[in-house]
Write a protein that holds these residues in place. Structure first.
Motif, PDB file in Angstrom:
ATOM      1  N   GLY A  16       0.789  -1.225   0.000  1.00  0.00           N
ATOM      2  CA  GLY A  16       0.000   0.000   0.000  1.00  0.00           C
ATOM      3  C   GLY A  16       0.820   1.272   0.000  1.00  0.00           C
ATOM      4  O   GLY A  16       0.281   2.367  -0.194  1.00  0.00           O
ATOM      5  N   GLU A  17       2.118   1.167   0.195  1.00  0.00           N
ATOM      6  CA  GLU A  17       2.990   2.340   0.204  1.00  0.00           C
ATOM      7  C   GLU A  17       3.000   2.993  -1.177  1.00  0.00           C
ATOM      8  O   GLU A  17       3.106   2.331  -2.208  1.00  0.00           O
ATOM      9  CB  GLU A  17       4.401   1.916   0.597  1.00  0.00           C
ATOM     10  CG  GLU A  17       5.425   3.025   0.595  1.00  0.00           C
ATOM     11  CD  GLU A  17       6.822   2.519   0.887  1.00  0.00           C
ATOM     12  OE1 GLU A  17       7.709   3.376   1.102  1.00  0.00           O
ATOM     13  OE2 GLU A  17       7.042   1.286   0.892  1.00  0.00           O
ATOM     14  N   VAL A  18       2.897   4.322  -1.200  1.00  0.00           N
ATOM     15  CA  VAL A  18       2.976   5.094  -2.443  1.00  0.00           C
ATOM     16  C   VAL A  18       4.306   5.839  -2.453  1.00  0.00           C
ATOM     17  O   VAL A  18       4.629   6.567  -1.505  1.00  0.00           O
ATOM     18  CB  VAL A  18       1.805   6.068  -2.586  1.00  0.00           C
ATOM     19  CG1 VAL A  18       1.979   6.940  -3.841  1.00  0.00           C
ATOM     20  CG2 VAL A  18       0.483   5.310  -2.644  1.00  0.00           C
ATOM     21  N   GLU A 107       4.937   7.925 -10.151  1.00  0.00           N
ATOM     22  CA  GLU A 107       4.580   7.449  -8.819  1.00  0.00           C
ATOM     23  C   GLU A 107       4.351   5.951  -8.887  1.00  0.00           C
ATOM     24  O   GLU A 107       3.847   5.439  -9.897  1.00  0.00           O
ATOM     25  CB  GLU A 107       3.305   8.113  -8.303  1.00  0.00           C
ATOM     26  CG  GLU A 107       3.445   9.565  -7.936  1.00  0.00           C
ATOM     27  CD  GLU A 107       2.173  10.130  -7.301  1.00  0.00           C
ATOM     28  OE1 GLU A 107       1.221   9.336  -7.069  1.00  0.00           O
ATOM     29  OE2 GLU A 107       2.130  11.343  -7.046  1.00  0.00           O
ATOM     30  N   SER A 108       4.719   5.234  -7.818  1.00  0.00           N
ATOM     31  CA  SER A 108       4.502   3.788  -7.764  1.00  0.00           C
ATOM     32  C   SER A 108       3.824   3.426  -6.456  1.00  0.00           C
ATOM     33  O   SER A 108       4.132   3.995  -5.403  1.00  0.00           O
ATOM     34  CB  SER A 108       5.829   3.026  -7.873  1.00  0.00           C
ATOM     35  OG  SER A 108       6.437   3.229  -9.129  1.00  0.00           O
ATOM     36  N   LYS A 109       2.931   2.455  -6.533  1.00  0.00           N
ATOM     37  CA  LYS A 109       2.270   1.906  -5.352  1.00  0.00           C
ATOM     38  C   LYS A 109       2.680   0.449  -5.203  1.00  0.00           C
ATOM     39  O   LYS A 109       2.619  -0.323  -6.167  1.00  0.00           O
ATOM     40  CB  LYS A 109       0.752   2.016  -5.473  1.00  0.00           C
ATOM     41  CG  LYS A 109      -0.004   1.502  -4.254  1.00  0.00           C
ATOM     42  CD  LYS A 109      -1.501   1.708  -4.412  1.00  0.00           C
ATOM     43  CE  LYS A 109      -2.252   1.221  -3.173  1.00  0.00           C
ATOM     44  NZ  LYS A 109      -3.723   1.446  -3.307  1.00  0.00           N
ATOM     45  N   ILE A 111       2.034  -3.133  -4.487  1.00  0.00           N
ATOM     46  CA  ILE A 111       0.792  -3.925  -4.482  1.00  0.00           C
ATOM     47  C   ILE A 111       1.030  -5.402  -4.189  1.00  0.00           C
ATOM     48  O   ILE A 111       0.077  -6.169  -4.096  1.00  0.00           O
ATOM     49  CB  ILE A 111       0.044  -3.774  -5.823  1.00  0.00           C
ATOM     50  CG1 ILE A 111       0.890  -4.302  -6.982  1.00  0.00           C
ATOM     51  CG2 ILE A 111      -0.364  -2.330  -6.065  1.00  0.00           C
ATOM     52  CD1 ILE A 111       0.120  -4.393  -8.294  1.00  0.00           C
ATOM     53  N   VAL A 126       4.900  -3.554  -8.128  1.00  0.00           N
ATOM     54  CA  VAL A 126       4.496  -2.150  -8.038  1.00  0.00           C
ATOM     55  C   VAL A 126       3.613  -1.793  -9.224  1.00  0.00           C
ATOM     56  O   VAL A 126       3.772  -2.330 -10.323  1.00  0.00           O
ATOM     57  CB  VAL A 126       5.703  -1.194  -7.981  1.00  0.00           C
ATOM     58  CG1 VAL A 126       6.515  -1.407  -6.717  1.00  0.00           C
ATOM     59  CG2 VAL A 126       6.580  -1.318  -9.217  1.00  0.00           C
ATOM     60  N   THR A 128       2.942   1.424 -11.397  1.00  0.00           N
ATOM     61  CA  THR A 128       3.563   2.720 -11.664  1.00  0.00           C
ATOM     62  C   THR A 128       2.692   3.530 -12.609  1.00  0.00           C
ATOM     63  O   THR A 128       2.159   2.996 -13.593  1.00  0.00           O
ATOM     64  CB  THR A 128       4.962   2.538 -12.271  1.00  0.00           C
ATOM     65  OG1 THR A 128       5.822   1.931 -11.299  1.00  0.00           O
ATOM     66  CG2 THR A 128       5.560   3.867 -12.703  1.00  0.00           C
TER      67      THR A 128
END
Length: 344
Positions: A16-18, A107-109, A111, A126, A128
Motif C-alpha cells: 500500500g505504500e505510495v 509514482e509507484s504503489k 501492491i 508495483v 507505476t
C-alpha cells in the motif's frame, strides 16, 4: 548522518505504500532524435509531424517506448536499484500521447510482496503511473522485480501476490483523441499491409538483426536516467559483465519489427512481458512476432492487433520459444505481449 542513498532493499517495502519518484523530466525533440539514433526506429507516426497530422494528431508524439523508458527510469532508484532481475510486466496502458515539451514524473504503489525461500531476496510488485505537467496520467503499468535483502535476519513481510489480468481486453485500450486512419498513406508508411491482412496465429520473421554494443546500451541507460547497478558497474556481477537494460532489448525488437509490421503504428497496451535470458554486449538481437488477437475500435479506420514480440540472440531459431520443460530456450531474450493500433 549518511548523506548517500544505498537504495531500498526487500525488507524496506510495505503493501500500500505510495512512492513519489524524484527528478521530473521535460522531454523534447532531442529525446526523439536520440531514440532514433539508438534504434532503427522508423514508424511514420513518430517520425513525421505531417504524417501524424494526416492521422488526426496535432504533431508526431514522442515514441511510445521512449515515454515508457522515461517513466520507468524515474522508478529505478526506489524500486530496482538493488534488483537481481526485472521479472515481468502486466496491465500496461498508454493513456495520452506524450508531446515534446511535456514534463513527466512517476509514482509507484506497492501492491505485492513475497520473500524467496532462500531468505536472501524477495519479489516486489508495483503499479507505476506516469504523469505529465498537468497531473494527467499518460501511462500506467504493473511490474515485478526481484530485490536483494540487506539484513538477512529482517522479518519477512506478509506475502501478498496480486491477481493480474492475463491480457487487457480491447475495451480497456485508450485510443488517442482525434486519431483517424481514414486518410492513411501506406506508401509513406513503408508497407501496404493493413489490419485485415493479418491472421490470428500468423508468425512473422522480421529478418534483420542488430549486434548490441556497450557504448549504445550505456548511452540508452543514461538517457533514461536508469541507475540500476547491474547496467553500469561491471563489478556488480560475478561474471564481470554489465547487463543490458531490458528496455534496450524491447526497443530494439520493436524497431526491428518494422519489417513486416510497419503499420502497427501505436502501442496502446502491454499485456505481459518477460526478460527470459540476460543480454550482453556482443549479442546480436533478432525478432519475430505472432498475431494473438484482433479487434475493431470506434476510431475511424483504426483497428487493434494483439502481438507477441519475441527477441532472440544470434542465429534464427524458427519461432522456437520454450522447451519441453516449459522453460524459455536459452536463446530467447524477450517475450512481450502488447496491443498496437493499425489502419483497417
Amino acid at each position: 548522518m549518511t548523506k548517500t542513498n544505498s537504495g531500498r532493499f526487500f525488507e524496506d517495502y510495505r503493501i500500500g505504500e505510495v512512492i513519489r519518484h524524484a527528478v521530473p523530466r521535460t522531454v523534447s525533440g532531442g529525446e526523439r532524435a536520440l531514440y532514433h539514433a539508438l534504434y532503427p526506429a522508423r514508424h511514420a507516426l513518430y517520425s513525421s509531424d505531417a504524417f501524424a497530422q494526416t492521422c488526426g494528431l496535432d504533431a508526431a508524439p514522442i515514441d511510445d517506448l521512449a515515454a515508457f523508458h522515461v517513466v520507468f527510469g524515474k522508478t529505478v532508484p526506489d524500486v530496482s536499484l538493488n534488483a537481481v532481475a526485472n521479472l515481468g510486466y502486466a496491465e500496461g496502458r498508454w493513456l495520452k500521447p506524450v508531446w515534446p515539451g511535456d514534463t513527466l514524473r512517476s509514482e509507484s504503489k506497492v501492491i505485492g510482496l513475497k520473500e524467496n525461500s532462500n531468505g536472501k531476496s524477495g519479489v516486489v510488485w508495483v503499479q507505476t503511473t506516469g504523469y505529465n505537467q498537468h497531473d494527467e496520467p499518460v501511462l500506467d503499468y504493473i511490474r515485478w522485480v526481484m530485490v536483494r535483502k540487506n539484513r538477512l535476519d529482517a522479518d519477512a513481510a506478509d506475502t501478498l501476490i496480486p491477481e493480474l489480468k492475463p491480457a487487457l481486453e480491447a475495451s480497456d485500450l485508450v485510443i488517442p483523441e482525434g486519431l483517424d486512419f481514414g486518410q492513411y498513406d501506406f506508401t509513406l508508411a513503408g508497407e501496404r499491409h493493413r489490419w485485415g491482412d493479418y491472421e490470428i496465429g500468423e508468425k512473422i520473421d522480421h529478418v534483420d538483426g542488430v549486434t548490441i554494443e556497450e557504448a549504445e546500451h550505456m548511452s540508452a541507460t543514461r538517457l533514461w536516467q536508469n541507475t540500476a547497478k547491474v547496467h553500469f558497474d561491471a563489478t556488480n556481477r560475478e561474471d564481470g559483465k554489465r547487463l543490458i537494460y531490458g528496455g534496450h532489448v524491447i526497443s530494439m525488437a520493436r524497431a526491428l519489427s518494422f519489417n513486416g509490421l510497419a503499420n502497427a503504428q501505436m502501442i496502446v497496451g502491454l499485456n505481459g512481458g518477460a526478460h527470459a535470458n540476460p543480454c550482453f554486449a556482443g549479442d546480436t538481437v533478432r525478432a519475430w512476432s505472432e498475431v494473438l488477437d484482433k479487434a475493431q475500435t470506434d476510431a475511424p479506420g483504426v483497428g487493434a492487433v494483439r502481438l507477441r514480440l519475441v527477441a532472440t540472440k544470434d542465429a534464427h531459431y524458427d519461432f522456437a520459444l520454450k522447451g519441453e520443460n516449459g522453460k524459455y530456450l536459452s536463446h530467447v531474450l524477450l517475450d512481450l505481449d502488447y496491443w498496437a493500433l493499425m489502419p483497417t
